[in-house]
Motif scaffolding. Structure first.
Motif, PDB file in Angstrom:
ATOM      1  N   ALA A 356       0.835  -1.201   0.000  1.00 60.56           N
ATOM      2  CA  ALA A 356       0.000   0.000   0.000  1.00 60.56           C
ATOM      3  C   ALA A 356       0.871   1.253   0.000  1.00 60.56           C
ATOM      4  CB  ALA A 356      -0.926  -0.001   1.214  1.00 60.56           C
ATOM      5  N   LYS A 357       2.044   1.153   0.598  1.00 57.09           N
ATOM      6  CA  LYS A 357       2.952   2.305   0.647  1.00 57.09           C
ATOM      7  C   LYS A 357       3.345   2.758  -0.753  1.00 57.09           C
ATOM      8  CE  LYS A 357       4.901   0.763   5.071  1.00 57.09           C
ATOM      9  NZ  LYS A 357       6.122   0.257   5.758  1.00 57.09           N
ATOM     10  N   GLU A 358       3.467   1.794  -1.675  1.00 60.73           N
ATOM     11  CA  GLU A 358       3.847   2.133  -3.049  1.00 60.73           C
ATOM     12  C   GLU A 358       2.744   2.931  -3.738  1.00 60.73           C
ATOM     13  OE1 GLU A 358       4.788  -1.528  -4.979  1.00 60.73           O
ATOM     14  OE2 GLU A 358       6.177  -2.180  -3.407  1.00 60.73           O
ATOM     15  N   VAL A 359       1.504   2.600  -3.422  1.00 61.80           N
ATOM     16  CA  VAL A 359       0.371   3.314  -4.004  1.00 61.80           C
ATOM     17  C   VAL A 359       0.352   4.760  -3.531  1.00 61.80           C
ATOM     18  CG1 VAL A 359      -2.155   3.478  -4.038  1.00 61.80           C
ATOM     19  CG2 VAL A 359      -1.029   1.247  -4.287  1.00 61.80           C
ATOM     20  N   TRP A 360       0.501   4.959  -2.231  1.00 62.46           N
ATOM     21  CA  TRP A 360       0.451   6.318  -1.695  1.00 62.46           C
ATOM     22  C   TRP A 360       1.669   7.126  -2.112  1.00 62.46           C
ATOM     23  CZ3 TRP A 360      -4.259   6.613  -1.167  1.00 62.46           C
ATOM     24  CH2 TRP A 360      -5.025   5.660  -0.510  1.00 62.46           C
ATOM     25  N   LYS A 361       2.768   6.453  -2.394  1.00 64.94           N
ATOM     26  CA  LYS A 361       3.945   7.163  -2.884  1.00 64.94           C
ATOM     27  C   LYS A 361       3.653   7.810  -4.234  1.00 64.94           C
ATOM     28  CE  LYS A 361       8.902   6.635  -3.793  1.00 64.94           C
ATOM     29  NZ  LYS A 361      10.050   5.674  -3.858  1.00 64.94           N
ATOM     30  N   GLN A 364       1.981  10.975  -3.457  1.00 65.20           N
ATOM     31  CA  GLN A 364       2.925  11.944  -2.903  1.00 65.20           C
ATOM     32  C   GLN A 364       3.794  12.565  -3.984  1.00 65.20           C
ATOM     33  OE1 GLN A 364       4.866   9.375  -0.115  1.00 65.20           O
ATOM     34  NE2 GLN A 364       3.257   9.532   1.431  1.00 65.20           N
ATOM     35  N   GLU A 365       4.091  11.774  -5.012  1.00 64.03           N
ATOM     36  CA  GLU A 365       4.942  12.255  -6.095  1.00 64.03           C
ATOM     37  C   GLU A 365       4.138  12.795  -7.276  1.00 64.03           C
ATOM     38  OE1 GLU A 365       7.363   8.863  -7.003  1.00 64.03           O
ATOM     39  OE2 GLU A 365       8.650   9.135  -5.239  1.00 64.03           O
ATOM     40  N   ASP A 366       2.812  12.843  -7.123  1.00 67.17           N
ATOM     41  CA  ASP A 366       1.925  13.356  -8.182  1.00 67.17           C
ATOM     42  C   ASP A 366       2.118  12.600  -9.494  1.00 67.17           C
ATOM     43  OD1 ASP A 366       1.081  15.215  -6.322  1.00 67.17           O
ATOM     44  OD2 ASP A 366       2.433  16.784  -7.036  1.00 67.17           O
ATOM     45  N   LYS A 367       2.163  11.278  -9.396  1.00 63.69           N
ATOM     46  CA  LYS A 367       2.333  10.444 -10.586  1.00 63.69           C
ATOM     47  C   LYS A 367       1.105   9.566 -10.785  1.00 63.69           C
ATOM     48  CE  LYS A 367       7.399  10.107 -10.336  1.00 63.69           C
ATOM     49  NZ  LYS A 367       8.548   9.168 -10.218  1.00 63.69           N
ATOM     50  N   PRO A 368       0.816   9.156 -12.034  1.00 64.41           N
ATOM     51  CA  PRO A 368      -0.321   8.257 -12.274  1.00 64.41           C
ATOM     52  C   PRO A 368      -0.068   6.897 -11.628  1.00 64.41           C
ATOM     53  CG  PRO A 368       0.995   8.491 -14.264  1.00 64.41           C
ATOM     54  CD  PRO A 368       1.514   9.507 -13.302  1.00 64.41           C
TER      55      PRO A 368
END
Length: 482
Positions: A356-361, A364-368
């Motif tokens: 889940a951390k990868e999704v929220w990252k 945070q980085e404003d990426k699709p």
């Protein structure tokens, strides 16, 4: 991630933020859960603003926006105001309210004892990309077990809570504060604490709101993968593409029992995600920007179904956001459920997986959520195609020149005996040699019967393959029902 404007500057948007001088404008991207119905209401309402700009219309719409305005009590978010022209990502939380008050009782069931109760049906985190070429949507299952910090309500403070179901955050705060402001703000505070994001705005919608919006749209085409009968919602739908009215579509999205479902809340989210995408398709197919009368009706219906935090409840800002989203490609609406695993202490509950951390990252980085931001931007600026790049495309590109003094045989890799998987342009899926269907975005396994996508490692639902459903399972003309 949200834009900041000094409230004392009295922002007036209508295409630009103004301190007395207009700023310049900029432009948004893909979808999911019953809260998805919220997202549909929100974005479609926003799109509706773009075409309904006559002053009288503006006054009517503005009246609805201000009537449904809700104060935000989110910690640290008092000064955050929607600015569609900031060139920054716009994030907010969409909350599906499960209430039996008013006309919702006829749709959601329940008894007189349920009147006055306010629960969160689902929650979704939405991000509109800074380049306005993509939209990320991640739903949070109501059955997630979480720890959340204390939060301020209109009448007091809810203490920190541990090991609770996520949807109880909303109901507990409503009981303490007595209003939507408290319930929604505490939910957003919890989202921020759990994800590391900084979001202050929210939108709340209920059953009746979704129903009215779909009816204003004229109904929606939905692929029913199996004959579906559910006594609780009085649904009786035959397999195939069906044109559903608001009540039918809403009940199909919220049903948890009957045929065609395993009874889990997680599977239900996949139908809700699919419904939201179907609503978008219906709106786009009608070319609502040129149908002013229906556009206005849809805008009013959608807005009447929404309670919007004060940082977003600015009609001109919403109109500016609609204009900035005018070039959004449907294929750039990305949706999934936050990665989860079964709770070790209760098979009927889930906890968030480490991934889940990868999704929220990404947020945070404003990426699709999927693909590459730069490639999506190039696609939008190119020939207008909405097809995603397939894993095999890189192999079809021109090879790099062979360095001088070496032969092509020496520099070329040995041919592989296993062909590179390719994405079917119709279904959007990869078919493995054994016939297994794989979603290239999530690497999840697709059920050939109903199009649901499951995580290969956890076996949990993460989405739905809507193109596969429409073009394979229901590859027929829609059956328009009166």
């Amino acid at each position: 991630m949200a834009s900041h404007i000094d409230r004392n500057e009295q922002p007036t948007y209508l295409g630009g933020s103004m301190r007395m001088h207009p700023h310049h404008s900029a432009v948004a991207y893909r979808i999911r859960h019953r809260i998805l119905r919220l997202v549909a209401c929100i974005v479609i309402a926003v799109l509706a603003f773009g075409g309904a700009a006559a002053y009288a219309t503006w006054l009517n719409i503005n009246g609805v926006v201000q009537t449904n305005r809700v104060e935000s009590l989110v910690e640290g978010g008092e000064d955050e105001v929607l600015d569609p022209n900031s060139g920054k990502a716009i994030s907010f939380v969409v909350i599906g309210q499960d209430t039996r008050d008013g006309d919702n009782a006829a749709l959601s069931g329940g008894t007189e004892a349920d009147i006055g109760l306010h629960n969160a049906d689902t929650t979704m985190v939405v991000e509109i990309g800074p380049n306005r070429q993509f939209i990320n949507i991640v739903s949070i299952p109501r059955d997630s077990i979480v720890d959340v910090p204390s939060c301020r309500t209109s009448k007091g403070t809810v203490p920190a809570q541990y090991g609770i179901m996520f949807n109880t955050i909303f109901s507990t705060a409503y009981q303490e504060g007595g209003d939507l402001s408290s319930a929604a703000s505490c939910t957003v505070n919890a989202v921020n604490a759990l994800t590391g994001l900084h979001i202050s705005n929210f939108i709340v919608v209920d059953f009746k709101g979704l129903t009215d919006m779909i009816d204003a749209l004229g109904g929606v085409d939905v692929c029913i993968p199996v004959d579906t009968v559910d006594a609780n919602t009085e649904l009786d739908l035959k397999k195939g593409m069906q044109h559903l009215d608001g009540r039918q579509a809403t009940n199909y999205a919220r049903m948890r029992k009957g045929t065609g479902t395993d009874g889990s809340d997680i599977m239900r989210t996949t139908r809700q995600q699919y419904l939201i995408k179907s609503i978008f398709r219906e709106a786009i197919s009608k070319n609502l920007f040129t149908q002013t009368s229906q556009l206005y009706q849809l805008a009013i219906a959608a807005l009447n179904s929404l309670n919007i935090s004060d940082g977003m409840a600015n009609t001109n800002a919403l109109m500016g956001l609609a204009f900035s989203l005018r070039n959004l490609q449907f294929s750039h609406i990305y949706a999934q459920t936050v990665p989860i695993i079964q709770a070790p202490f209760d098979p009927n509950r889930v906890v968030w997986a480490d991934s889940a951390k990868e999704v929220w990252k990404k947020f945070q980085e404003d990426k699709p959520l999927y693909g590459d931001d730069s490639s999506d931007q190039e696609e939008a600026q190119g020939n207008g195609s909405t097809a995603s790049a397939s894993p095999s495309e890189s192999a079809s590109q021109e090879p790099e020149p062979t360095p001088e003094g070496s032969s092509s045989e020496e520099s070329s890799p040995a041919p592989s005996s296993t062909p590179t998987p390719t994405v079917d342009p119709v279904t959007g899926l990869i078919t493995m040699p054994d016939g297994t269907l794989v979603d290239p975005n999530t690497n999840g396994i697709v059920d050939p019967e109903n199009g649901t996508i499951k995580d290969q490692d956890t076996g949990q639902y993460i989405g739905i393959a809507d193109d596969y459903l429409n073009n394979t399972v229901c590859a027929v003309q829609p059956n328009k029902q009166d």
